[in-house]
Design an enzyme around this catalytic site. Structure first.
Site, PDB file in Angstrom:
ATOM      1  CD  GLU A   1    -119.615  42.226 -38.896  1.00  0.00           C
ATOM      2  OE1 GLU A   1    -120.285  42.800 -38.163  1.00  0.00           O
ATOM      3  OE2 GLU A   1    -118.700  41.190 -38.657  1.00  0.00           O
TER       4      GLU A   1
ATOM      5  CD  GLU B   1    -114.355  35.854 -29.075  1.00  0.00           C
ATOM      6  OE1 GLU B   1    -113.933  36.781 -30.074  1.00  0.00           O
ATOM      7  OE2 GLU B   1    -113.494  35.368 -28.383  1.00  0.00           O
TER       8      GLU B   1
ATOM      9  CB  CYS C   1    -117.241  37.412 -36.469  1.00  0.00           C
ATOM     10  SG  CYS C   1    -116.676  35.977 -36.038  1.00  0.00           S
TER      11      CYS C   1
ATOM     12  CE  LYS D   1    -130.880  35.078 -26.730  1.00  0.00           C
ATOM     13  NZ  LYS D   1    -131.443  34.815 -28.217  1.00  0.00           N
TER      14      LYS D   1
HETATM   15  P1  NAP Z   1    -126.857  40.173 -32.266  1.00  0.00           P
HETATM   16  O1  NAP Z   1    -128.153  40.660 -32.820  1.00  0.00           O
HETATM   17  O2  NAP Z   1    -126.025  40.891 -31.185  1.00  0.00           O
HETATM   18  O3  NAP Z   1    -127.451  38.662 -31.423  1.00  0.00           O
HETATM   19  C1  NAP Z   1    -126.411  37.965 -30.775  1.00  0.00           C
HETATM   20  C2  NAP Z   1    -127.054  37.303 -29.803  1.00  0.00           C
HETATM   21  O4  NAP Z   1    -127.508  38.222 -28.547  1.00  0.00           O
HETATM   22  C3  NAP Z   1    -128.566  36.566 -30.203  1.00  0.00           C
HETATM   23  O5  NAP Z   1    -128.683  35.447 -29.460  1.00  0.00           O
HETATM   24  C4  NAP Z   1    -129.494  37.813 -29.830  1.00  0.00           C
HETATM   25  O6  NAP Z   1    -130.777  37.089 -29.496  1.00  0.00           O
HETATM   26  C5  NAP Z   1    -128.923  38.085 -28.224  1.00  0.00           C
HETATM   27  N1  NAP Z   1    -129.227  39.626 -28.023  1.00  0.00           N
HETATM   28  C6  NAP Z   1    -129.912  40.550 -28.931  1.00  0.00           C
HETATM   29  N2  NAP Z   1    -130.301  41.634 -28.079  1.00  0.00           N
HETATM   30  C7  NAP Z   1    -129.508  41.145 -27.051  1.00  0.00           C
HETATM   31  C8  NAP Z   1    -129.676  41.975 -25.437  1.00  0.00           C
HETATM   32  N3  NAP Z   1    -129.781  43.233 -25.543  1.00  0.00           N
HETATM   33  N4  NAP Z   1    -129.031  41.601 -24.646  1.00  0.00           N
HETATM   34  C9  NAP Z   1    -128.446  39.965 -24.585  1.00  0.00           C
HETATM   35  N5  NAP Z   1    -128.587  39.513 -25.775  1.00  0.00           N
HETATM   36  C10 NAP Z   1    -129.127  39.842 -26.672  1.00  0.00           C
HETATM   37  O7  NAP Z   1    -125.870  39.671 -33.419  1.00  0.00           O
HETATM   38  P2  NAP Z   1    -126.523  38.989 -34.756  1.00  0.00           P
HETATM   39  O8  NAP Z   1    -126.695  39.981 -35.818  1.00  0.00           O
HETATM   40  O9  NAP Z   1    -127.244  37.941 -34.462  1.00  0.00           O
HETATM   41  O10 NAP Z   1    -125.162  38.191 -35.090  1.00  0.00           O
HETATM   42  C11 NAP Z   1    -124.240  38.814 -36.009  1.00  0.00           C
HETATM   43  C12 NAP Z   1    -123.201  39.696 -35.479  1.00  0.00           C
HETATM   44  O11 NAP Z   1    -122.327  38.670 -34.459  1.00  0.00           O
HETATM   45  C13 NAP Z   1    -122.142  40.199 -36.473  1.00  0.00           C
HETATM   46  O12 NAP Z   1    -121.838  41.431 -36.175  1.00  0.00           O
HETATM   47  C14 NAP Z   1    -120.816  39.288 -36.133  1.00  0.00           C
HETATM   48  O13 NAP Z   1    -119.550  39.846 -36.723  1.00  0.00           O
HETATM   49  C15 NAP Z   1    -120.926  38.840 -34.825  1.00  0.00           C
HETATM   50  N6  NAP Z   1    -120.337  37.614 -34.662  1.00  0.00           N
HETATM   51  C16 NAP Z   1    -118.997  37.722 -34.072  1.00  0.00           C
HETATM   52  C17 NAP Z   1    -118.088  36.586 -33.580  1.00  0.00           C
HETATM   53  C18 NAP Z   1    -116.798  36.562 -33.084  1.00  0.00           C
HETATM   54  O14 NAP Z   1    -116.388  35.395 -32.592  1.00  0.00           O
HETATM   55  N7  NAP Z   1    -116.420  37.547 -33.015  1.00  0.00           N
HETATM   56  C19 NAP Z   1    -118.841  35.052 -34.062  1.00  0.00           C
HETATM   57  C20 NAP Z   1    -119.996  35.284 -34.870  1.00  0.00           C
HETATM   58  C21 NAP Z   1    -120.772  36.370 -34.996  1.00  0.00           C
HETATM   59  P3  NAP Z   1    -131.773  37.099 -30.944  1.00  0.00           P
HETATM   60  O15 NAP Z   1    -130.926  36.829 -31.979  1.00  0.00           O
HETATM   61  O16 NAP Z   1    -132.718  35.812 -30.617  1.00  0.00           O
HETATM   62  O17 NAP Z   1    -132.479  38.360 -31.026  1.00  0.00           O
END
Ligand code: NAP
Ligand code: MG
Length: 479
Positions: free
Chosen positions: A387, A256, A290, A182
């Site tokens: 962050e 991650e 990230c 997804k």
């Molecule tokens: P997020 O809200 O956690 O979303 C990540 C993914 O999870 C999206 O596809 C999201 O769907 C989905 N999601 C949301 N709630 C969920 C649930 N309860 N169960 C399963 N999936 C769910 O993160 P974001 O705000 O989009 O992304 C930013 C974060 O990602 C930052 O904190 C960043 O540090 C981290 N990040 C980490 C890495 C790494 O390699 N360590 C790389 C890139 C980003 P929707 O967005 O469609 O709602």
């Protein structure tokens, strides 16, 4: 600062992209209508609606998992690695051939500058498929056995839509797993173009399934009873929710998560290179990274000079149209993310840190935030601990190497760090003491498929990339 001369805009043409008004789900090798509703994906630079995309319901996720299971049992897990490798090589080559199309679509849907999607995202994506194609018939040499796990459920964020897809799909397929992935709600389009590429490569139906949707679709994937492996990249909060959802099951999990990397500059560092590294560390991809170098730790004796040069450099950054080849900083990915950035920046003001941005005109429509630096930050400030995930740098100072290490490690995260110094011995000494998965020396934000990437503590667990990245997709890898 007044411009000495005006640049002429140099926008990349978007005619290479064939945008459809609406997109279905990619299940069992075909695009199908979902049973749920649909949502719009927009260009964050203009707020233009790009397409209507299906929102996968539980029934759709179940169909995708069933397709993945069938493909796993009947075809993919039985195929010799050398045959699987041919598909991965083919996909890698098509990604290169269609690189411009992928880059333009990524910049449209995500808001990142075309020079980054074209020169970083897409080439690294292709490199990842080439690299793992090479492992597919050599798994017995990797040290984790050769038995795949089964069906992998993969959920990725919006900051590097295609790159995160590659990090997830390439090793999974190389090891003989099938996947249900997804993409994030705000950036589904390149994953759907990747689905077309799978068709073009004649990948057997069901080996890759792409289901679009928001949080509930992600939840349906990770909690599906027939998913053997969960791979997630995203926020620490959602990562913790996923860890709870799979606790007590047989599922294997890699997470991650977020970061708050220290970029440490010592007084003997080549200062102009360090300034470039700081700029790259925090303003690359609008700071939606990230592993962004969001905490600058600078040695007190050079702080004034370094900050003066940094501000001079920041004043030359061009913020604007992601498709313009001159653009350095593109659009913030969503209104929601812009609000999060503003909220934390307001906190920084209230905490008494000093905020500075170069004068820059932001477009009227779309979501924008200027490159920003906070000085006078102390360790207790929220802008030093949380962050921001935007183009905002927090600057702290230190006097001795041990103070630098202590401050760098004073965080619940542990994904990455940077060290700038002329002394090799100091690099080795400091890097060895930093609690971070990746430490860059005299460079920053370098990504290579041969090199494992991942975090400590609240930054998650598991590694992606390199030989170590295979462990997450083989029975003999870590739990
Ligand atoms: P997020 O809200 O956690 O979303 C990540 C993914 O999870 C999206 O596809 C999201 O769907 C989905 N999601 C949301 N709630 C969920 C649930 N309860 N169960 C399963 N999936 C769910 O993160 P974001 O705000 O989009 O992304 C930013 C974060 O990602 C930052 O904190 C960043 O540090 C981290 N990040 C980490 C890495 C790494 O390699 N360590 C790389 C890139 C980003 P929707 O967005 O469609 O709602
Ligand atoms: Mg979008």
């Amino acid at each position: 600062m007044s411009n000495v001369f005006e640049y002429a805009p140099a926008p990349e043409s978007r005619s290479i992209v064939d945008l459809k008004p609406s997109y279905g789900l990619f299940v069992n090798g075909e695009f199908v209508d979902g049973h749920g509703s649909s949502f719009k994906t927009i260009s964050p630079a203009t707020e233009e609606v790009l397409a209507e995309v299906a929102e996968a319901s539980d029934v759709d996720v179940d169909a995708a998992v069933k397709a993945a299971r069938r493909a796993y049992n009947r075809v993919w897990s039985r195929m010799p690695g050398s045959e699987r490798a041919k598909y991965l090589y083919r996909i890698a080559r098509i990604i290169q051939e269609r690189g411009r199309e992928l880059a333009v679509l990524e910049s449209l849907d995500n808001g990142k500058p075309i020079k980054e999607s074209r020169d970083v995202d897409v080439p690294v994506v292709a490199a990842h498929f080439f690299y793992y194609a090479g492992w597919a018939d050599k798994l017995e040499h990797a040290g984790y056995g050769t038995t795949p796990l089964g069906v992998a459920g993969q959920v990725i964020p919006w900051n590097f839509p295609l790159l995160m897809l590659a990090w997830k799909i390439a090793p999974a397929l190389a090891c003989g797993n099938t996947v249900v992935l997804k993409p994030a709600e705000t950036t589904p389009l390149t994953a759907l173009l990747f689905a077309e590429i799978c068709q073009q490569a004649d990948l057997p139906p069901g080996v890759v399934n792409i289901v679009t949707g928001a949080g509930p679709t992600g939840q349906a994937i990770v909690s599906h009873a027939d998913v053997d492996k969960v791979a997630f990249t995203g926020s620490t909060a959602v990562g913790k929710a996923i860890a709870r959802a799979v606790a007590g099951t047989q599922k294997r999990v890699t997470l991650e998560l977020g970061g708050k990397a220290a970029n440490i500059v010592f007084d003997d560092a080549p200062i102009d290179q360090a300034v470039e590294g700081i700029v790259n560390g925090i303003f690359f991809n609008q700071g939606h990274v990230c592993c962004a170098g969001s905490r600058l730790l600078v040695q007190e004796s050079i702080a004034d000079e370094l900050l003066a040069r940094l501000k001079r450099r920041m004043a030359t950054l061009r913020v604007g149209d992601p498709l313009d080849k001159n653009t350095d900083v593109g659009a913030i990915n969503s209104h929601r993310q812009l609000e999060r950035i503003r909220e934390l920046v307001d906190v920084g003001d209230a905490e008494g840190a000093e905020r500075w941005s170069p004068p820059c005109e932001l477009p009227e429509r779309g979501f924008w935030f200027p490159p920003t630096v906070f000085t006078g930050v102390s360790q207790a400030h929220r802008i030093a601990r949380e962050e921001i995930f935007g183009p905002v740098l927090s600057v702290l100072t230190f006097r001795t190497p041990s103070e630098a290490v202590e401050k760098a490690n004073n965080t619940p995260f542990g994904l990455s760090a940077g060290v700038w110094t002329e002394k090799g011995s100091r690099i080795l000494d400091v890097a060895g003491k930093l609690r971070a998965g990746v430490v860059w020396a005299n460079t920053f934000n370098k990504f290579d498929p041969t090199s494992p990437f991942g975090g400590y503590q609240e930054s998650g667990y598991g590694r992606e990339g390199g030989r170590q990245g295979l462990a997450a997709y083989l029975q003999g890898g870590e739990a």
